[in-house]
Design a protein around this motif. Structure first.
Motif, PDB file in Angstrom:
ATOM      1  N   VAL A  38      23.153  48.061  84.352  1.00  0.00           N
ATOM      2  CA  VAL A  38      22.633  46.760  83.923  1.00  0.00           C
ATOM      3  C   VAL A  38      21.206  46.829  83.370  1.00  0.00           C
ATOM      4  CG1 VAL A  38      22.014  44.434  84.732  1.00  0.00           C
ATOM      5  CG2 VAL A  38      24.274  45.372  85.219  1.00  0.00           C
ATOM      6  N   PRO A  39      20.255  47.545  83.990  1.00  0.00           N
ATOM      7  CA  PRO A  39      18.909  47.600  83.397  1.00  0.00           C
ATOM      8  C   PRO A  39      18.913  48.160  81.963  1.00  0.00           C
ATOM      9  CG  PRO A  39      18.826  48.363  85.661  1.00  0.00           C
ATOM     10  CD  PRO A  39      20.281  48.204  85.309  1.00  0.00           C
ATOM     11  N   GLN A  40      19.703  49.185  81.718  1.00  0.00           N
ATOM     12  CA  GLN A  40      19.782  49.753  80.366  1.00  0.00           C
ATOM     13  C   GLN A  40      20.442  48.763  79.404  1.00  0.00           C
ATOM     14  OE1 GLN A  40      21.967  53.430  80.022  1.00  0.00           O
ATOM     15  NE2 GLN A  40      21.329  53.740  77.911  1.00  0.00           N
ATOM     16  N   LEU A  41      21.498  48.107  79.855  1.00  0.00           N
ATOM     17  CA  LEU A  41      22.169  47.111  79.010  1.00  0.00           C
ATOM     18  C   LEU A  41      21.229  45.955  78.699  1.00  0.00           C
ATOM     19  CD1 LEU A  41      25.690  47.053  80.707  1.00  0.00           C
ATOM     20  CD2 LEU A  41      25.085  48.098  78.509  1.00  0.00           C
TER      21      LEU A  41
ATOM     22  N   SER B  57      18.005  46.120  78.470  1.00  0.00           N
ATOM     23  CA  SER B  57      17.001  46.567  77.492  1.00  0.00           C
ATOM     24  C   SER B  57      17.596  46.669  76.091  1.00  0.00           C
ATOM     25  CB  SER B  57      16.372  47.896  77.928  1.00  0.00           C
ATOM     26  OG  SER B  57      17.288  48.953  77.823  1.00  0.00           O
ATOM     27  N   LEU B  58      18.885  46.953  76.000  1.00  0.00           N
ATOM     28  CA  LEU B  58      19.548  47.053  74.691  1.00  0.00           C
ATOM     29  C   LEU B  58      19.942  45.689  74.122  1.00  0.00           C
ATOM     30  CD1 LEU B  58      21.974  50.060  75.283  1.00  0.00           C
ATOM     31  CD2 LEU B  58      20.033  50.010  73.716  1.00  0.00           C
ATOM     32  N   PHE B  59      20.462  44.815  74.984  1.00  0.00           N
ATOM     33  CA  PHE B  59      21.098  43.584  74.506  1.00  0.00           C
ATOM     34  C   PHE B  59      20.445  42.294  74.997  1.00  0.00           C
ATOM     35  CE2 PHE B  59      24.576  46.791  74.850  1.00  0.00           C
ATOM     36  CZ  PHE B  59      24.793  46.964  73.495  1.00  0.00           C
ATOM     37  N   GLY B  60      19.469  42.387  75.901  1.00  0.00           N
ATOM     38  CA  GLY B  60      18.852  41.193  76.460  1.00  0.00           C
ATOM     39  C   GLY B  60      19.444  40.858  77.811  1.00  0.00           C
ATOM     40  N   ASP B  61      18.902  39.819  78.420  1.00  0.00           N
ATOM     41  CA  ASP B  61      19.304  39.419  79.765  1.00  0.00           C
ATOM     42  C   ASP B  61      20.590  38.599  79.703  1.00  0.00           C
ATOM     43  OD1 ASP B  61      19.093  39.248  82.509  1.00  0.00           O
ATOM     44  OD2 ASP B  61      17.795  37.483  82.446  1.00  0.00           O
ATOM     45  N   HIS B  62      21.699  39.242  80.047  1.00  0.00           N
ATOM     46  CA  HIS B  62      23.027  38.625  79.991  1.00  0.00           C
ATOM     47  C   HIS B  62      23.805  38.968  81.241  1.00  0.00           C
ATOM     48  CE1 HIS B  62      23.178  37.407  75.723  1.00  0.00           C
ATOM     49  NE2 HIS B  62      22.509  38.514  75.466  1.00  0.00           N
ATOM     50  N   THR B  63      24.881  38.251  81.443  1.00  0.00           N
ATOM     51  CA  THR B  63      25.934  38.696  82.345  1.00  0.00           C
ATOM     52  C   THR B  63      26.887  39.489  81.461  1.00  0.00           C
ATOM     53  OG1 THR B  63      25.699  36.748  83.743  1.00  0.00           O
ATOM     54  CG2 THR B  63      27.784  37.968  83.889  1.00  0.00           C
TER      55      THR B  63
ATOM     56  N   ASN C 158      31.759  40.630  71.547  1.00  0.00           N
ATOM     57  CA  ASN C 158      31.890  42.048  71.872  1.00  0.00           C
ATOM     58  C   ASN C 158      30.682  42.808  71.336  1.00  0.00           C
ATOM     59  OD1 ASN C 158      33.039  44.935  70.900  1.00  0.00           O
ATOM     60  ND2 ASN C 158      34.013  44.289  72.796  1.00  0.00           N
ATOM     61  N   LEU C 159      30.037  43.616  72.203  1.00  0.00           N
ATOM     62  CA  LEU C 159      28.836  44.375  71.832  1.00  0.00           C
ATOM     63  C   LEU C 159      29.077  45.873  71.690  1.00  0.00           C
ATOM     64  CD1 LEU C 159      26.290  42.719  74.285  1.00  0.00           C
ATOM     65  CD2 LEU C 159      26.695  42.150  71.880  1.00  0.00           C
ATOM     66  N   ALA C 160      30.138  46.377  72.343  1.00  0.00           N
ATOM     67  CA  ALA C 160      30.412  47.816  72.317  1.00  0.00           C
ATOM     68  C   ALA C 160      31.895  48.040  72.570  1.00  0.00           C
ATOM     69  CB  ALA C 160      29.573  48.538  73.372  1.00  0.00           C
ATOM     70  N   ASP C 161      32.435  49.049  71.907  1.00  0.00           N
ATOM     71  CA  ASP C 161      33.842  49.420  72.071  1.00  0.00           C
ATOM     72  C   ASP C 161      33.947  50.679  72.921  1.00  0.00           C
ATOM     73  OD1 ASP C 161      34.761  47.369  70.377  1.00  0.00           O
ATOM     74  OD2 ASP C 161      34.500  48.627  68.602  1.00  0.00           O
ATOM     75  N   TRP C 162      35.079  50.810  73.610  1.00  0.00           N
ATOM     76  CA  TRP C 162      35.341  52.043  74.342  1.00  0.00           C
ATOM     77  C   TRP C 162      35.507  53.177  73.335  1.00  0.00           C
ATOM     78  CZ3 TRP C 162      34.041  51.779  79.091  1.00  0.00           C
ATOM     79  CH2 TRP C 162      34.251  50.622  79.838  1.00  0.00           C
TER      80      TRP C 162
ATOM     81  N   LYS D 236      33.203  55.572  78.278  1.00  0.00           N
ATOM     82  CA  LYS D 236      32.074  55.667  77.343  1.00  0.00           C
ATOM     83  C   LYS D 236      32.158  54.535  76.332  1.00  0.00           C
ATOM     84  CE  LYS D 236      31.834  60.634  77.724  1.00  0.00           C
ATOM     85  NZ  LYS D 236      32.082  61.910  77.105  1.00  0.00           N
ATOM     86  N   LEU D 237      31.010  53.917  76.089  1.00  0.00           N
ATOM     87  CA  LEU D 237      30.943  52.789  75.155  1.00  0.00           C
ATOM     88  C   LEU D 237      30.125  53.154  73.932  1.00  0.00           C
ATOM     89  CD1 LEU D 237      30.211  50.015  77.770  1.00  0.00           C
ATOM     90  CD2 LEU D 237      32.232  50.096  76.300  1.00  0.00           C
ATOM     91  N   THR D 238      30.538  52.665  72.766  1.00  0.00           N
ATOM     92  CA  THR D 238      29.796  52.840  71.529  1.00  0.00           C
ATOM     93  C   THR D 238      29.336  51.462  71.051  1.00  0.00           C
ATOM     94  OG1 THR D 238      31.153  54.745  70.949  1.00  0.00           O
ATOM     95  CG2 THR D 238      29.898  53.711  69.170  1.00  0.00           C
ATOM     96  N   PRO D 239      28.015  51.209  71.083  1.00  0.00           N
ATOM     97  CA  PRO D 239      27.515  49.903  70.648  1.00  0.00           C
ATOM     98  C   PRO D 239      27.730  49.677  69.150  1.00  0.00           C
ATOM     99  CG  PRO D 239      25.787  51.191  71.744  1.00  0.00           C
ATOM    100  CD  PRO D 239      26.956  52.090  71.540  1.00  0.00           C
ATOM    101  N   HIS D 240      27.828  48.424  68.759  1.00  0.00           N
ATOM    102  CA  HIS D 240      27.957  48.041  67.352  1.00  0.00           C
ATOM    103  C   HIS D 240      27.349  46.658  67.183  1.00  0.00           C
ATOM    104  CE1 HIS D 240      31.264  45.445  68.602  1.00  0.00           C
ATOM    105  NE2 HIS D 240      31.834  46.489  69.185  1.00  0.00           N
ATOM    106  N   GLU D 241      27.303  46.162  65.979  1.00  0.00           N
ATOM    107  CA  GLU D 241      26.812  44.805  65.734  1.00  0.00           C
ATOM    108  C   GLU D 241      27.684  43.829  66.517  1.00  0.00           C
ATOM    109  OE1 GLU D 241      24.116  43.644  63.949  1.00  0.00           O
ATOM    110  OE2 GLU D 241      23.625  45.781  63.982  1.00  0.00           O
TER     111      GLU D 241
END
Length: 96
Positions: A27-30, A32-38, A66-70, A77-82
């Motif tokens: 969650v801390p890394q997420l 920092s990448l995407f903002g404070d979300h659930t 959706n922020l990242a695909d498997w 493992k997740l790959t982030p995308h727009e």
């Protein structure tokens, strides 16, 4: 959008996923990448709920984005995308 436990429960009753608990090590890394979300994990990957205008005054709704695909068959493992809207809209109930 950060949700409380009642909102998470309501969202999960309308959307087949798992909510990451706030104490999950990722969650801390997420945040920092995407903002404070659930954050929600489902078969397609990593998702968040974004607030949207409700047709009814006093009702809070959101759309699943959706922020990242498997990126592997084991769903580890997740790959982030727009951010991509999924078309799923959930009602969180009354704003009051």
């Amino acid at each position: 959008m950060k949700l409380n436990s009642a909102q998470i429960e309501r969202a999960l009753s309308q959307f087949d996923a798992q909510a990451l608990p706030d104490n999950h090590p990722a969650v801390p890394q997420l945040n920092s990448l995407f903002g404070d979300h659930t954050f929600f994990l489902d078969n397609s990957g990593l998702n968040v709920l974004e607030p949207t205008e409700a047709p009814e005054v006093g009702t809070q709704i959101g759309k699943i984005v959706n922020l990242a695909d498997w990126s592997d068959d084991n769903l580890t493992k997740l790959t982030p995308h727009e951010p991509e809207p999924t078309g799923v809209v959930v009602s969180l109930g009354s704003k009051h």
